[in-house]
Design an enzyme around this catalytic site. Structure first.
Site: not given
Ligand code: 4NP
Length: 155
Positions: A9, A123, A15
């Site tokens: 992800c 997300d 995720r």
């Molecule tokens: P993930 O969610 O891609 O599902 O882990 C996110 C977690 C952190 C960030 C973006 C998406 N971030 O910008 O820090």
């Protein structure tokens, strides 16, 4: 040689840690290795988001010991299967592929449930707890099918 699968992800804290934990719990450890990575590098070495840890925990899964990893092009050689959560992850990961064989390893995880429909795992980072519950349910269903398919294919 065990079959290696990586879940990808953006941040590798919401995720893909859930996807890793779910799939690993449904595959025999001696035959399959499941890991996860993020296309962004902000959370290298960090544990998953506490909301993902809590969502997993209430469903009987411990993902608290996972540590964030950055998706880099060497992972195309290391892993047999690469599952991404959304179209943006797909674009980021495939942009690092140097061969068609590497690119073909990359699949949207919800293609397991809805083949060809290009459905994203949303997300949940900026949302509420229900977003994490929804992500868990989607990934639980997708990994049910995926684990059965992998076990069948590699037995
Ligand atoms: P993930 O969610 O891609 O599902 O882990 C996110 C977690 C952190 C960030 C973006 C998406 N971030 O910008 O820090």
């Amino acid at each position: 040689m065990p079959i290696k699968i990586v879940m990808v992800c953006l941040g590798n804290i919401c995720r893909s840690p859930l996807a890793e934990g779910l799939l690993a719990s449904k595959l025999p450890e001696d035959k399959f290795i499941v890991e996860s990575a993020g296309t962004g590098s902000w959370h290298i070495g960090k544990h998953p988001d506490e909301r993902s840890i809590a969502t997993a925990k209430k469903n009987g899964l411990d993902i608290s010991k996972q540590k964030g990893k950055h998706f880099t092009s060497n992972l195309f050689e290391e892993f047999d299967y690469i599952y991404v959560m959304d179209a943006s992850n797909y674009a980021n990961v495939t942009s690092l592929a140097k061969t068609e064989i590497h690119k073909e390893k990359v699949k949207l995880i919800l293609d397991e449930l809805f083949p060809g429909d290009n459905v994203d795992v949303p997300d949940p980072f900026y949302g509420l707890q229900n977003g994490f519950d929804m992500v868990f349910k989607m990934l639980d269903e997708a990994t049910d099918l995926l684990s059965k398919r992998l076990i069948e294919k590699h037995s």
